[in-house]
Write a protein that holds these residues in place. Sequence first.
Motif, mmCIF file in Angstrom:
data_model
loop_
_atom_site.group_PDB
_atom_site.id
_atom_site.type_symbol
_atom_site.label_atom_id
_atom_site.label_comp_id
_atom_site.label_asym_id
_atom_site.label_seq_id
_atom_site.Cartn_x
_atom_site.Cartn_y
_atom_site.Cartn_z
ATOM 1 N N LEU A 11 0.822 -1.210 0.000
ATOM 2 C CA LEU A 11 0.000 0.000 0.000
ATOM 3 C C LEU A 11 0.855 1.258 0.000
ATOM 4 O O LEU A 11 0.541 2.227 -0.694
ATOM 5 C CB LEU A 11 -0.960 -0.011 1.190
ATOM 6 C CG LEU A 11 -2.054 -1.072 1.139
ATOM 7 C CD1 LEU A 11 -2.769 -1.162 2.479
ATOM 8 C CD2 LEU A 11 -3.030 -0.804 0.011
ATOM 9 N N VAL A 12 1.948 1.256 0.762
ATOM 10 C CA VAL A 12 2.855 2.408 0.787
ATOM 11 C C VAL A 12 3.408 2.674 -0.609
ATOM 12 O O VAL A 12 3.538 3.825 -1.032
ATOM 13 C CB VAL A 12 4.000 2.182 1.807
ATOM 14 C CG1 VAL A 12 5.122 3.192 1.616
ATOM 15 C CG2 VAL A 12 3.458 2.256 3.232
ATOM 16 N N HIS A 13 3.703 1.624 -1.352
ATOM 17 C CA HIS A 13 4.238 1.791 -2.707
ATOM 18 C C HIS A 13 3.150 2.140 -3.729
ATOM 19 O O HIS A 13 3.419 2.799 -4.727
ATOM 20 C CB HIS A 13 4.987 0.533 -3.136
ATOM 21 C CG HIS A 13 6.294 0.383 -2.422
ATOM 22 N ND1 HIS A 13 6.415 -0.336 -1.263
ATOM 23 C CD2 HIS A 13 7.505 0.915 -2.671
ATOM 24 C CE1 HIS A 13 7.662 -0.267 -0.840
ATOM 25 N NE2 HIS A 13 8.350 0.489 -1.669
ATOM 26 N N GLN A 14 1.920 1.682 -3.499
ATOM 27 C CA GLN A 14 0.831 1.928 -4.446
ATOM 28 C C GLN A 14 0.271 3.346 -4.378
ATOM 29 O O GLN A 14 -0.141 3.896 -5.399
ATOM 30 C CB GLN A 14 -0.314 0.945 -4.198
ATOM 31 C CG GLN A 14 -0.040 -0.462 -4.655
ATOM 32 C CD GLN A 14 -1.232 -1.350 -4.389
ATOM 33 O OE1 GLN A 14 -2.352 -1.009 -4.758
ATOM 34 N NE2 GLN A 14 -0.988 -2.488 -3.747
ATOM 35 N N LEU A 15 0.219 3.935 -3.192
ATOM 36 C CA LEU A 15 -0.428 5.247 -3.049
ATOM 37 C C LEU A 15 0.148 6.334 -3.952
ATOM 38 O O LEU A 15 -0.622 7.122 -4.497
ATOM 39 C CB LEU A 15 -0.425 5.703 -1.596
ATOM 40 C CG LEU A 15 -1.693 5.340 -0.844
ATOM 41 C CD1 LEU A 15 -1.566 5.662 0.629
ATOM 42 C CD2 LEU A 15 -2.904 6.023 -1.418
ATOM 43 N N PRO A 16 1.454 6.417 -4.172
ATOM 44 C CA PRO A 16 1.934 7.454 -5.091
ATOM 45 C C PRO A 16 1.464 7.252 -6.541
ATOM 46 O O PRO A 16 1.380 8.204 -7.304
ATOM 47 C CB PRO A 16 3.459 7.317 -5.007
ATOM 48 C CG PRO A 16 3.718 6.655 -3.703
ATOM 49 C CD PRO A 16 2.547 5.742 -3.475
ATOM 50 N N ARG A 17 1.128 6.034 -6.908
ATOM 51 C CA ARG A 17 0.695 5.749 -8.285
ATOM 52 C C ARG A 17 -0.813 5.705 -8.436
ATOM 53 O O ARG A 17 -1.345 5.935 -9.513
ATOM 54 C CB ARG A 17 1.282 4.411 -8.734
ATOM 55 C CG ARG A 17 2.785 4.436 -8.858
ATOM 56 C CD ARG A 17 3.274 3.112 -9.361
ATOM 57 N NE ARG A 17 2.762 2.064 -8.498
ATOM 58 C CZ ARG A 17 3.495 1.110 -7.939
ATOM 59 N NH1 ARG A 17 4.760 1.036 -8.187
ATOM 60 N NH2 ARG A 17 2.952 0.214 -7.170
ATOM 61 N N HIS A 18 -1.508 5.365 -7.373
ATOM 62 C CA HIS A 18 -2.971 5.256 -7.391
ATOM 63 C C HIS A 18 -3.514 6.181 -6.324
ATOM 64 O O HIS A 18 -3.359 5.923 -5.136
ATOM 65 C CB HIS A 18 -3.416 3.817 -7.115
ATOM 66 C CG HIS A 18 -2.827 2.818 -8.033
ATOM 67 N ND1 HIS A 18 -3.260 2.647 -9.320
ATOM 68 C CD2 HIS A 18 -1.794 1.960 -7.867
ATOM 69 C CE1 HIS A 18 -2.533 1.703 -9.900
ATOM 70 N NE2 HIS A 18 -1.633 1.278 -9.044
ATOM 71 N N ARG A 19 -4.178 7.222 -6.737
ATOM 72 C CA ARG A 19 -4.610 8.252 -5.790
ATOM 73 C C ARG A 19 -5.771 7.814 -4.907
ATOM 74 O O ARG A 19 -6.126 8.492 -3.960
ATOM 75 C CB ARG A 19 -4.991 9.514 -6.546
ATOM 76 C CG ARG A 19 -3.776 10.154 -7.196
ATOM 77 C CD ARG A 19 -4.129 11.398 -7.998
ATOM 78 N NE ARG A 19 -4.857 12.348 -7.204
ATOM 79 C CZ ARG A 19 -5.917 13.017 -7.640
ATOM 80 N NH1 ARG A 19 -6.367 12.841 -8.862
ATOM 81 N NH2 ARG A 19 -6.534 13.892 -6.863
#
Length: 124
Positions: A11-19
Motif C-alpha cells: 500500500l505504501v508503494h501503491q499510493l503514489p501511483r494510485h490516488r
Amino acid sequence: MLGRQALIESLVHQLPRHRFITLTGAGGIGKTTVALRVAELLIGRYRDGIRLLDLAPLSQPSMIVPNLAALLELPPPSHEPLASLAGLLRERQMLLVIDKLRAPARRIALISETLLRNAPICTF
C-alpha cells in the motif's frame, strides 16, 4: 499487525501511483489498523499532511462534507458545498484517510470522485 507487513508495504508503494485505494472486508479484521500504519509510514511525503476523517460519529450522510471542511480547517461550504470544498482544496496536496464508512456508498463515492477530479488529494 502480525502477517500484515507485506500488505502495508504494498500500500505504501501503491499510493503514489494510485490516488484512491479502498480497503474492504468484514468488521474487525484490521482495516483501520493497516490504514493508520500506512499513513504513519507516509508522514512527511504530503506537503499539506495527512488527515483522518472518521465517519463513525456521523449519523447523517449530509454531515460528511461539513465535517471534512472542519477537519481541513476550511470555512463551512454553503452554496454547492461539495464543489466549493473541492475548489478550496485545489492547491492542497495531502493524504486523506476515510474510516468507518457507514454512510451510503454512493454518497462517499461522489465525495471521493469530486475531490479526486478537482484536487491533488490521495484518498485511502
